[in-house]
Enzyme design. Structure first.
Site, mmCIF file in Angstrom:
data_model
loop_
_atom_site.group_PDB
_atom_site.id
_atom_site.type_symbol
_atom_site.label_atom_id
_atom_site.label_comp_id
_atom_site.label_asym_id
_atom_site.label_seq_id
_atom_site.Cartn_x
_atom_site.Cartn_y
_atom_site.Cartn_z
ATOM 1 C CG HIS A 68 -21.834 5.732 32.038
ATOM 2 N ND1 HIS A 68 -22.533 6.809 32.041
ATOM 3 C CD2 HIS A 68 -22.499 4.699 32.130
ATOM 4 C CE1 HIS A 68 -23.989 6.436 31.921
ATOM 5 N NE2 HIS A 68 -23.789 4.985 31.798
ATOM 6 C CE1 TYR A 100 -27.554 6.880 32.572
ATOM 7 C CE2 TYR A 100 -27.168 7.960 34.989
ATOM 8 C CZ TYR A 100 -27.210 6.950 33.973
ATOM 9 O OH TYR A 100 -26.817 5.383 34.280
HETATM 10 P P1 NAD Z 1 -35.308 0.999 36.711
HETATM 11 O O1 NAD Z 1 -35.314 -0.295 36.684
HETATM 12 O O2 NAD Z 1 -34.906 1.721 38.095
HETATM 13 O O3 NAD Z 1 -36.524 1.306 36.026
HETATM 14 C C1 NAD Z 1 -36.739 2.918 35.906
HETATM 15 C C2 NAD Z 1 -38.133 2.993 35.471
HETATM 16 O O4 NAD Z 1 -39.297 2.608 36.368
HETATM 17 C C3 NAD Z 1 -38.597 4.460 35.124
HETATM 18 O O5 NAD Z 1 -39.523 4.329 34.022
HETATM 19 C C4 NAD Z 1 -39.503 4.880 36.380
HETATM 20 O O6 NAD Z 1 -40.403 5.813 36.027
HETATM 21 C C5 NAD Z 1 -40.229 3.275 36.838
HETATM 22 N N1 NAD Z 1 -40.571 3.207 38.112
HETATM 23 C C6 NAD Z 1 -39.832 3.644 39.182
HETATM 24 N N2 NAD Z 1 -40.613 3.440 40.214
HETATM 25 C C7 NAD Z 1 -41.816 2.882 39.961
HETATM 26 C C8 NAD Z 1 -42.978 2.452 40.532
HETATM 27 N N3 NAD Z 1 -43.150 2.635 41.862
HETATM 28 N N4 NAD Z 1 -44.151 2.378 39.744
HETATM 29 C C9 NAD Z 1 -44.050 2.266 38.474
HETATM 30 N N5 NAD Z 1 -42.973 2.478 37.674
HETATM 31 C C10 NAD Z 1 -41.874 2.862 38.377
HETATM 32 O O7 NAD Z 1 -34.152 1.472 35.830
HETATM 33 P P2 NAD Z 1 -33.185 2.715 35.832
HETATM 34 O O8 NAD Z 1 -33.861 4.112 36.186
HETATM 35 O O9 NAD Z 1 -32.439 2.505 34.581
HETATM 36 O O10 NAD Z 1 -32.212 2.178 36.949
HETATM 37 C C11 NAD Z 1 -32.063 2.896 38.200
HETATM 38 C C12 NAD Z 1 -30.678 3.722 37.901
HETATM 39 O O11 NAD Z 1 -29.555 2.881 38.032
HETATM 40 C C13 NAD Z 1 -30.746 4.836 37.037
HETATM 41 O O12 NAD Z 1 -31.442 5.729 37.278
HETATM 42 C C14 NAD Z 1 -29.006 4.893 36.944
HETATM 43 O O13 NAD Z 1 -28.643 5.899 37.842
HETATM 44 C C15 NAD Z 1 -28.522 3.552 37.253
HETATM 45 N N6 NAD Z 1 -28.038 2.734 35.986
HETATM 46 C C16 NAD Z 1 -26.821 2.836 35.672
HETATM 47 C C17 NAD Z 1 -26.524 2.210 34.526
HETATM 48 C C18 NAD Z 1 -25.022 2.300 34.046
HETATM 49 O O14 NAD Z 1 -24.182 2.907 34.785
HETATM 50 N N7 NAD Z 1 -24.716 1.766 32.981
HETATM 51 C C19 NAD Z 1 -27.341 1.777 33.888
HETATM 52 C C20 NAD Z 1 -28.481 1.436 34.262
HETATM 53 C C21 NAD Z 1 -29.113 2.113 35.571
#
Ligand code: NAD
Length: 309
Positions: free
Chosen positions: A120, A56
Site C-alpha cells: 500500500h 481504511y
Molecule cells: P472516489 O473517486 O471513488 O470517490 C469517493 C467519493 O465519491 C466518496 O465521497 C463517495 O461517497 C462519493 N461518491 C461515490 N459515488 C457517488 C455518486 N454516485 N454521487 C456522489 N458521490 C459519490 O475515491 P475513493 O473512494 O478514494 O477511491 C475508490 C477506491 O479505490 C477506494 O475505496 C479504495 O478501495 C481505492 N483506492 C486505493 C488507493 C491506494 O491504494 N493508495 C488510493 C485511493 C483509492
C-alpha cells in the site's frame, strides 16, 4: 456489466469495482448496516472485485467488509487488500510485519485466502525494500496459498515502472490518475500492457473532488485544483447535471483499464453508478468541462518520499 482480464492473473474482473475505504468512514461517518447493504448490492449489480486495506478506518473497513462477506458465497467476488500502511504516517514494509498483516486481514475478513495482496502506497517506503524484502515475503505467502496474486499501489507513476523493471508483480493500482482532471495514467499504459500487468484505476471521482459534496478535509489537492474542480461541479449543477455521472462515464470509457474502483457506502449512489456507466456520455458537456479543467490538467501533489516522486 463488462468484464475484463486483469492482466495475466486470469481473473475476469468487472469494469466497475467496489472500493471499500468508505466502509471505514474515510469520507463521512457511515451507518454500518447501510455499508453492509451496499456491499451486497455491489455483488447483485455484478461488481465482482472489492478493494480494501487495513489502513481504511484503521482496520474498521476490513471489519465491516468481513461482516458483509460472511453472507456472500466466496465464488462471487475477488478480494484485494493491502499491507504496509497502517496510519497516515505509519508504514512498515518489513517481512515480519507484512506477513503478520496478511493473517490479521484474513481474520478480520473471515476468509482463508486473499485474491490480490498489494503493497500500500510504496512511495512512502524504500523501493529497494519493497523489491528485496516485501514482495518476496508476499510471494512466500502465495506459495502457502494465503494469497493468489501480488501487486503494488501508489500515486507517483514512476514507482510502477521502477518496481516492474526490477521484479515481477501481477497488478498495479493507480489512483487519481485517470479522471476528468488527470489522465496521466495514459502514458504508462503501453508499458503496463507490454508487461501484461493488471491495471486497476481508483478514484474516478478524484476522491470526492468531482462530487457535489466536494473533497474531504484530508484531501491533499492544492487550493487551485480544488477551486477548478468546484467550478466544474457548479457548471454541471447549473445545467442540471451531476458531475459524478460525467466523471464516472469518462473514467469507465477506457477499455485499456481493466477495472475502475469507485468508493461509496450508499446503496443509492452505487445503483446510480452502475446505471450511469450503461448510458452514453454527453459529449458536449464533456468538452465544456474539460475546457474548464484544462488549467489544472494532470496537476497532482507530492506523495511519499521526495525521491519517489
Ligand atoms: P472516489 O473517486 O471513488 O470517490 C469517493 C467519493 O465519491 C466518496 O465521497 C463517495 O461517497 C462519493 N461518491 C461515490 N459515488 C457517488 C455518486 N454516485 N454521487 C456522489 N458521490 C459519490 O475515491 P475513493 O473512494 O478514494 O477511491 C475508490 C477506491 O479505490 C477506494 O475505496 C479504495 O478501495 C481505492 N483506492 C486505493 C488507493 C491506494 O491504494 N493508495 C488510493 C485511493 C483509492
Amino acid at each position: 456489466m463488462q468484464y475484463r482480464n486483469l492482466g495475466r492473473t486470469g481473473l475476469k474482473v468487472s469494469a466497475l469495482s467496489f472500493g471499500a475505504s468508505s466502509l471505514g468512514s474515510e469520507f463521512r461517518q457511515i451507518d454500518e448496516a447501510e455499508g453492509i447493504r451496499t456491499v451486497h448490492l455491489a455483488i447483485d449489480l455484478g461488481l465482482n472485485f472489492i478493494d480494501v486495506s487495513p489502513f481504511y478506518g484503521r482496520t474498521t473497513a476490513e471489519t465491516v467488509l468481513g461482516k458483509a462477506l460472511r453472507e456472500i458465497s466466496r465464488d462471487q467476488y475477488y478480494l484485494a487488500t493491502k499491507v504496509g500502511r497502517y496510519d497516515t504516517t505509519s508504514f512498515d514494509f518489513s517481512r515480519e510485519r507484512v506477513t503478520r498483516s496478511v493473517d490479521e486481514s484474513l481474520e478480520r475478513l473471515g476468509l482463508d485466502h486473499i485474491d490480490l495482496i498489494q503493497c500500500h502506497d510504496v512511495e512512502y517506503g524504500s523501493l529497494d525494500q519493497i523489491v528485496d524484502e516485501t514482495l518476496p515475503a508476499l510471494r512466500d505467502l502465495q506459495q502457502k496459498g494465503k494469497v493468489r496474486f501480488v501487486g503494488i499501489t501508489g500515486l507517483p507513476l514512476k514507482i510502477f515502472r521502477h518496481v516492474i523493471e526490477q521484479t515481477g508483480i501481477d497488478t498495479i493500482l493507480s489512483y487519481c490518475r485517470y479522471s476528468l482532471n488527470d489522465t496521466s495514467l495514459d502514458e504508462l499504459i503501453p508499458f503496463l500492457k507490454d508487461s501484461d500487468i493488471g491495471i486497476i484505476s481508483a478514484s474516478p471521482l478524484s476522491m470526492g473532488l468531482l462530487t457535489r459534496r466536494g473533497a474531504p478535509s484530508w484531501h491533499p489537492a492544492s487550493e487551485k485544483i480544488r477551486d477548478h474542480c468546484l467550478r466544474a461541479v457548479r457548471f454541471c449543477e447549473k445545467r442540471g447535471h451531476d458531475i459524478a455521472k460525467l466523471a464516472l462515464q469518462f473514467a469507465l470509457a477506457n477499455p485499456e483499464i481493466h477495472t475502475t474502483l469507485v468508493g461509496t457506502a450508499s446503496p443509492e449512489n452505487l445503483k446510480k453508478n452502475a446505471d450511469w456507466i450503461e448510458e452514453p456520455i454527453d459529449e458536449e458537456l464533456l468538452h465544456q468541462v474539460q475546457v474548464l479543467l484544462n488549467p489544472i490538467r494532470n496537476e497532482s501533489w507530492l506523495s511519499g518520499k521526495p525521491e519517489n516522486n
